[in-house]
Write a protein that holds these residues in place. Structure first.
Motif, PDB file in Angstrom:
ATOM      1  N   LYS A   1      24.594  30.704   1.896  1.00  0.00           N
ATOM      2  CA  LYS A   1      25.390  31.282   1.147  1.00  0.00           C
ATOM      3  C   LYS A   1      26.843  31.519   1.782  1.00  0.00           C
ATOM      4  CE  LYS A   1      25.774  34.498  -2.464  1.00  0.00           C
ATOM      5  NZ  LYS A   1      25.105  35.695  -3.420  1.00  0.00           N
TER       6      LYS A   1
ATOM      7  N   TYR B   1      30.394  33.892   1.301  1.00  0.00           N
ATOM      8  CA  TYR B   1      30.605  35.170   0.872  1.00  0.00           C
ATOM      9  C   TYR B   1      32.243  35.312   1.588  1.00  0.00           C
ATOM     10  CZ  TYR B   1      28.928  36.794   5.395  1.00  0.00           C
ATOM     11  OH  TYR B   1      28.689  37.042   6.732  1.00  0.00           O
TER      12      TYR B   1
ATOM     13  N   CYS C   1      24.340  39.615   0.003  1.00  0.00           N
ATOM     14  CA  CYS C   1      24.431  38.212   0.180  1.00  0.00           C
ATOM     15  C   CYS C   1      23.182  37.271   0.287  1.00  0.00           C
ATOM     16  CB  CYS C   1      25.498  37.817   1.157  1.00  0.00           C
ATOM     17  SG  CYS C   1      24.944  37.892   2.562  1.00  0.00           S
TER      18      CYS C   1
ATOM     19  N   THR D   1      31.077  31.409  -4.575  1.00  0.00           N
ATOM     20  CA  THR D   1      29.809  31.685  -3.886  1.00  0.00           C
ATOM     21  C   THR D   1      28.813  30.422  -4.062  1.00  0.00           C
ATOM     22  OG1 THR D   1      28.722  32.993  -5.224  1.00  0.00           O
ATOM     23  CG2 THR D   1      29.961  34.221  -3.682  1.00  0.00           C
TER      24      THR D   1
ATOM     25  N   SER E   1      28.928  40.454   2.353  1.00  0.00           N
ATOM     26  CA  SER E   1      29.045  40.906   1.073  1.00  0.00           C
ATOM     27  C   SER E   1      29.861  39.414   0.220  1.00  0.00           C
ATOM     28  CB  SER E   1      30.003  41.918   0.831  1.00  0.00           C
ATOM     29  OG  SER E   1      31.394  41.574   1.295  1.00  0.00           O
ATOM     30  N   THR E   2      29.530  39.779  -1.181  1.00  0.00           N
ATOM     31  CA  THR E   2      30.199  38.721  -1.877  1.00  0.00           C
ATOM     32  C   THR E   2      31.376  39.406  -2.489  1.00  0.00           C
ATOM     33  OG1 THR E   2      28.708  39.141  -3.761  1.00  0.00           O
ATOM     34  CG2 THR E   2      28.296  37.199  -2.212  1.00  0.00           C
TER      35      THR E   2
ATOM     36  N   SER F   1      35.549  35.544  -5.412  1.00  0.00           N
ATOM     37  CA  SER F   1      35.185  34.418  -4.467  1.00  0.00           C
ATOM     38  C   SER F   1      34.329  33.539  -5.137  1.00  0.00           C
ATOM     39  CB  SER F   1      34.823  35.138  -3.134  1.00  0.00           C
ATOM     40  OG  SER F   1      33.348  35.530  -3.428  1.00  0.00           O
TER      41      SER F   1
ATOM     42  N   GLU G   1      24.993  29.175  -3.126  1.00  0.00           N
ATOM     43  CA  GLU G   1      23.932  29.815  -2.591  1.00  0.00           C
ATOM     44  C   GLU G   1      22.786  28.501  -2.709  1.00  0.00           C
ATOM     45  OE1 GLU G   1      20.904  32.955  -4.156  1.00  0.00           O
ATOM     46  OE2 GLU G   1      22.641  33.515  -4.281  1.00  0.00           O
TER      47      GLU G   1
ATOM     48  N   HIS H   1      32.736  44.778   2.165  1.00  0.00           N
ATOM     49  CA  HIS H   1      31.781  44.296   3.427  1.00  0.00           C
ATOM     50  C   HIS H   1      31.783  45.028   4.559  1.00  0.00           C
ATOM     51  CE1 HIS H   1      29.610  41.833   6.025  1.00  0.00           C
ATOM     52  NE2 HIS H   1      30.425  41.829   6.824  1.00  0.00           N
TER      53      HIS H   1
ATOM     54  N   SER I   1      36.303  33.581   4.159  1.00  0.00           N
ATOM     55  CA  SER I   1      34.952  33.054   3.711  1.00  0.00           C
ATOM     56  C   SER I   1      34.173  32.889   4.816  1.00  0.00           C
ATOM     57  CB  SER I   1      34.930  32.023   3.006  1.00  0.00           C
ATOM     58  OG  SER I   1      35.322  30.853   3.292  1.00  0.00           O
TER      59      SER I   1
END
Length: 172
Positions: free
Chosen positions: A24, A26, A158, A9, A2-3, A7, A11, A32, A107
């Motif tokens: 990516k 997350y 994600c 992120t 998850s994100t 946070s 990608e 999550h 992360s």
């Protein structure tokens, strides 16, 4: 996977001469872990799941009628109670254990390419090769990938559509 709204992120995905690549970052947060449990655990509602708890409690009470030290008997009774609570509150128990782990709220960078799915953080560096996956199941919110010894869950939250399509291609 998850994100989190707070946070940062990053990608990237691209199709190059050597194939597809997606990456990516997350955060392993409570949402999550909750999604991972909900999508990967089949909850058994049978009363049989309390059998071990009942056995510990009965053994503890039987020990109180013998010459065994009472502390051991009470230990078995307490162990049965804890086991019963673990069975009853399985999801919350599992979430709590994940949230107190050293990887919680850190992360993770996921990279998906021709080799497999690579997860890297301060605490793990794991490559799940496509050839190691012998069963794949797409769930409502992700992919449950089974190897010889473990189940791995990859959340669609994600991933972009190209990464989702690439995983579907590789596991089918």
């Amino acid at each position: 996977m998850s994100t989190s709204n707070t946070s940062s992120t990053s990608e990237t995905d691209n199709l190059t001469d050597i194939g597809f690549s997606f990456s990516k970052e997350y955060i392993l947060d409570k949402s999550h872990f909750a999604e991972t449990f909900d999508q990967s655990v089949i909850v058994n509602h049978s009363p049989k799941r309390y059998l071990k708890a009942v056995a510990f409690i009965v053994a503890g009470f039987l020990m109180t009628q013998t010459d065994v030290t009472p502390y051991l008997a009470y230990f078995f009774i307490g162990l049965g109670a804890v086991e019963g609570l673990q069975v009853r509150f399985n999801r919350a128990w599992w979430l709590m254990r994940q949230l107190i782990s050293k990887s919680a709220n850190n992360s993770v960078t996921i990279t998906i390419n021709e080799q497999g799915i690579h997860s890297k953080s301060a605490y793990i560096d794991h490559l799940l090769k496509w050839t190691e996956i012998y069963r794949a199941q797409e769930t409502e919110q992700g992919f449950l990938l089974t190897t010889e010894k473990l189940k791995h869950y990859v959340s669609k939250r994600c991933l972009n559509s190209a990464a989702i399509d690439f995983i579907k291609l590789k596991v089918n």
